[in-house]
Design a protein around this motif. Structure first.
Motif, PDB file in Angstrom:
ATOM      1  N   GLN A  41      58.711  33.790  37.346  1.00 42.26           N
ATOM      2  CA  GLN A  41      58.693  34.611  38.560  1.00 42.26           C
ATOM      3  C   GLN A  41      57.926  35.909  38.318  1.00 42.26           C
ATOM      4  O   GLN A  41      57.170  36.365  39.181  1.00 42.26           O
ATOM      5  N   LEU A  42      58.108  36.492  37.144  1.00 38.96           N
ATOM      6  CA  LEU A  42      57.400  37.721  36.811  1.00 38.96           C
ATOM      7  C   LEU A  42      55.890  37.488  36.741  1.00 38.96           C
ATOM      8  O   LEU A  42      55.105  38.236  37.331  1.00 38.96           O
ATOM      9  N   ILE A  43      55.489  36.431  36.056  1.00 40.26           N
ATOM     10  CA  ILE A  43      54.054  36.155  35.898  1.00 40.26           C
ATOM     11  C   ILE A  43      53.418  35.751  37.225  1.00 40.26           C
ATOM     12  O   ILE A  43      52.374  36.273  37.612  1.00 40.26           O
ATOM     13  N   ILE A  44      54.038  34.827  37.933  1.00 41.77           N
ATOM     14  CA  ILE A  44      53.469  34.363  39.199  1.00 41.77           C
ATOM     15  C   ILE A  44      53.525  35.472  40.249  1.00 41.77           C
ATOM     16  O   ILE A  44      52.600  35.642  41.034  1.00 41.77           O
ATOM     17  N   GLY A  45      54.609  36.248  40.255  1.00 44.74           N
ATOM     18  CA  GLY A  45      54.701  37.370  41.185  1.00 44.74           C
ATOM     19  C   GLY A  45      53.639  38.425  40.912  1.00 44.74           C
ATOM     20  O   GLY A  45      53.091  39.018  41.830  1.00 44.74           O
ATOM     21  N   ALA A  46      53.330  38.651  39.638  1.00 39.26           N
ATOM     22  CA  ALA A  46      52.296  39.622  39.287  1.00 39.26           C
ATOM     23  C   ALA A  46      50.902  39.084  39.595  1.00 39.26           C
ATOM     24  O   ALA A  46      50.006  39.829  39.997  1.00 39.26           O
ATOM     25  N   ALA A  47      50.714  37.781  39.412  1.00 42.96           N
ATOM     26  CA  ALA A  47      49.389  37.192  39.632  1.00 42.96           C
ATOM     27  C   ALA A  47      49.043  37.111  41.113  1.00 42.96           C
ATOM     28  O   ALA A  47      47.927  37.379  41.512  1.00 42.96           O
ATOM     29  N   PHE A  48      50.001  36.725  41.924  1.00 40.41           N
ATOM     30  CA  PHE A  48      49.733  36.545  43.349  1.00 40.41           C
ATOM     31  C   PHE A  48      50.224  37.715  44.192  1.00 40.41           C
ATOM     32  O   PHE A  48      49.893  37.804  45.364  1.00 40.41           O
ATOM     33  N   ALA A  49      51.052  38.581  43.633  1.00 39.46           N
ATOM     34  CA  ALA A  49      51.518  39.835  44.239  1.00 39.46           C
ATOM     35  C   ALA A  49      52.295  39.676  45.541  1.00 39.46           C
ATOM     36  O   ALA A  49      52.698  40.646  46.129  1.00 39.46           O
ATOM     37  N   ARG A  50      52.516  38.478  45.990  1.00 40.11           N
ATOM     38  CA  ARG A  50      53.349  38.294  47.173  1.00 40.11           C
ATOM     39  C   ARG A  50      53.925  36.891  47.142  1.00 40.11           C
ATOM     40  O   ARG A  50      53.231  35.933  46.833  1.00 40.11           O
ATOM     41  N   GLY A  51      55.167  36.768  47.415  1.00 38.32           N
ATOM     42  CA  GLY A  51      55.787  35.448  47.479  1.00 38.32           C
ATOM     43  C   GLY A  51      56.300  34.938  46.160  1.00 38.32           C
ATOM     44  O   GLY A  51      57.357  34.360  46.111  1.00 38.32           O
ATOM     45  N   GLY A  52      55.582  35.126  45.094  1.00 37.30           N
ATOM     46  CA  GLY A  52      56.006  34.633  43.797  1.00 37.30           C
ATOM     47  C   GLY A  52      56.216  33.130  43.814  1.00 37.30           C
ATOM     48  O   GLY A  52      55.324  32.366  44.129  1.00 37.30           O
ATOM     49  N   LEU A  53      57.422  32.704  43.517  1.00 40.36           N
ATOM     50  CA  LEU A  53      57.764  31.282  43.524  1.00 40.36           C
ATOM     51  C   LEU A  53      58.282  30.840  44.883  1.00 40.36           C
ATOM     52  O   LEU A  53      58.904  29.805  45.006  1.00 40.36           O
ATOM     53  N   LEU A  54      58.031  31.633  45.904  1.00 41.34           N
ATOM     54  CA  LEU A  54      58.419  31.320  47.289  1.00 41.34           C
ATOM     55  C   LEU A  54      59.911  31.018  47.406  1.00 41.34           C
ATOM     56  O   LEU A  54      60.309  29.992  47.937  1.00 41.34           O
ATOM     57  N   GLY A  55      60.732  31.927  46.923  1.00 39.63           N
ATOM     58  CA  GLY A  55      62.175  31.733  46.954  1.00 39.63           C
ATOM     59  C   GLY A  55      62.804  31.968  48.303  1.00 39.63           C
ATOM     60  O   GLY A  55      64.007  31.851  48.442  1.00 39.63           O
ATOM     61  N   HIS A  56      62.031  32.260  49.335  1.00 33.88           N
ATOM     62  CA  HIS A  56      62.595  32.551  50.647  1.00 33.88           C
ATOM     63  C   HIS A  56      62.671  31.338  51.560  1.00 33.88           C
ATOM     64  O   HIS A  56      63.151  31.447  52.675  1.00 33.88           O
ATOM     65  N   THR A  57      62.195  30.183  51.126  1.00 34.94           N
ATOM     66  CA  THR A  57      62.275  28.995  51.977  1.00 34.94           C
ATOM     67  C   THR A  57      63.678  28.401  51.924  1.00 34.94           C
ATOM     68  O   THR A  57      64.409  28.589  50.949  1.00 34.94           O
ATOM     69  N   GLU A  58      64.059  27.677  52.970  1.00 35.35           N
ATOM     70  CA  GLU A  58      65.435  27.182  53.082  1.00 35.35           C
ATOM     71  C   GLU A  58      65.794  26.191  51.988  1.00 35.35           C
ATOM     72  O   GLU A  58      66.893  26.241  51.443  1.00 35.35           O
ATOM     73  N   TRP A  59      64.902  25.264  51.666  1.00 36.16           N
ATOM     74  CA  TRP A  59      65.267  24.255  50.677  1.00 36.16           C
ATOM     75  C   TRP A  59      65.364  24.846  49.286  1.00 36.16           C
ATOM     76  O   TRP A  59      66.150  24.385  48.466  1.00 36.16           O
ATOM     77  N   ILE A  60      64.616  25.907  49.010  1.00 30.32           N
ATOM     78  CA  ILE A  60      64.733  26.553  47.706  1.00 30.32           C
ATOM     79  C   ILE A  60      66.023  27.360  47.634  1.00 30.32           C
ATOM     80  O   ILE A  60      66.671  27.424  46.590  1.00 30.32           O
ATOM     81  N   THR A  61      66.444  27.947  48.746  1.00 29.32           N
ATOM     82  CA  THR A  61      67.721  28.651  48.776  1.00 29.32           C
ATOM     83  C   THR A  61      68.861  27.680  48.499  1.00 29.32           C
ATOM     84  O   THR A  61      69.793  27.991  47.748  1.00 29.32           O
ATOM     85  N   PHE A  62      68.785  26.477  49.077  1.00 28.33           N
ATOM     86  CA  PHE A  62      69.792  25.455  48.806  1.00 28.33           C
ATOM     87  C   PHE A  62      69.772  25.039  47.339  1.00 28.33           C
ATOM     88  O   PHE A  62      70.822  24.940  46.692  1.00 28.33           O
ATOM     89  N   LEU A  63      68.566  24.812  46.796  1.00 31.57           N
ATOM     90  CA  LEU A  63      68.465  24.430  45.389  1.00 31.57           C
ATOM     91  C   LEU A  63      68.964  25.535  44.459  1.00 31.57           C
ATOM     92  O   LEU A  63      69.567  25.252  43.428  1.00 31.57           O
ATOM     93  N   ALA A  64      68.725  26.788  44.825  1.00 35.68           N
ATOM     94  CA  ALA A  64      69.190  27.903  44.001  1.00 35.68           C
ATOM     95  C   ALA A  64      70.713  27.954  43.967  1.00 35.68           C
ATOM     96  O   ALA A  64      71.309  28.189  42.911  1.00 35.68           O
ATOM     97  N   GLY A  65      71.346  27.739  45.107  1.00 34.43           N
ATOM     98  CA  GLY A  65      72.805  27.718  45.140  1.00 34.43           C
ATOM     99  C   GLY A  65      73.370  26.571  44.330  1.00 34.43           C
ATOM    100  O   GLY A  65      74.334  26.734  43.562  1.00 34.43           O
ATOM    101  N   THR A  66      72.773  25.397  44.475  1.00 35.03           N
ATOM    102  CA  THR A  66      73.218  24.234  43.705  1.00 35.03           C
ATOM    103  C   THR A  66      72.969  24.456  42.220  1.00 35.03           C
ATOM    104  O   THR A  66      73.812  24.127  41.382  1.00 35.03           O
ATOM    105  N   GLY A  67      71.827  25.025  41.893  1.00 36.48           N
ATOM    106  CA  GLY A  67      71.505  25.296  40.495  1.00 36.48           C
ATOM    107  C   GLY A  67      72.451  26.306  39.864  1.00 36.48           C
ATOM    108  O   GLY A  67      72.793  26.187  38.688  1.00 36.48           O
TER     109      GLY A  67
END
Length: 104
Positions: A41-67
Motif C-alpha cells: 500500500q505504501l509503495i503503490i500509494g506513493a507511485a500512483f498518489a491516489r487510490g493505492g490498492l483501491l480499498g474503497h470499493t465494496e468487494w474489497i471492504t468485504f474481503l478486508a472484513g473477512t480477512g
C-alpha cells in the motif's frame, strides 16, 4: 479505475509473496501478510498518489472484513502442539469456567 481482474491478480500475487516470505524466513503467515500488505500500500500509494490498492470499493471492504476475521483466527491457531497437548486439560477447564465467573 483499475480493471477488477488486474486488481484481483495483484492481490493474489501479494498473498503469494507473503506466503513465500513466511516460508523462507520461518515467520507467521499472518504477520507476513500484514507486513506485505502495508508495504505494498505504501509503495503503490506513493507511485500512483491516489487510490493505492483501491480499498474503497465494496468487494474489497468485504474481503478486508473477512480477512481480519481469518487473520485473527490464524494468529490464535499458531500454537505449539506439544505445549497445547500438555496444557489441554487446564486450558479446556478455564475456557469452560471463565464465562461463569462472577467478575464484579
Amino acid at each position: 479505475m483499475m480493471n477488477t481482474w488486474v486488481l484481483s491478480a495483484l492481490w493474489v500475487g501479494l498473498a503469494l509473496i507473503a506466503t513465500l516470505i513466511a516460508i523462507w524466513f520461518h515467520l507467521s503467515t499472518a504477520l507476513s501478510e500484514i507486513v506485505v500488505g502495508t508495504v505494498a500500500q505504501l509503495i503503490i500509494g506513493a507511485a500512483f498518489a491516489r487510490g493505492g490498492l483501491l480499498g474503497h470499493t465494496e468487494w474489497i471492504t468485504f474481503l478486508a472484513g473477512t480477512g481480519a476475521i481469518v487473520l485473527t483466527f490464524l494468529a490464535g491457531a499458531e500454537l505449539d502442539p506439544t505445549i497445547f497437548r500438555t496444557k489441554w486439560s487446564s486450558l479446556a477447564s478455564q475456557a469452560f469456567l471463565v464465562p461463569f465467573s462472577d467478575a464484579r
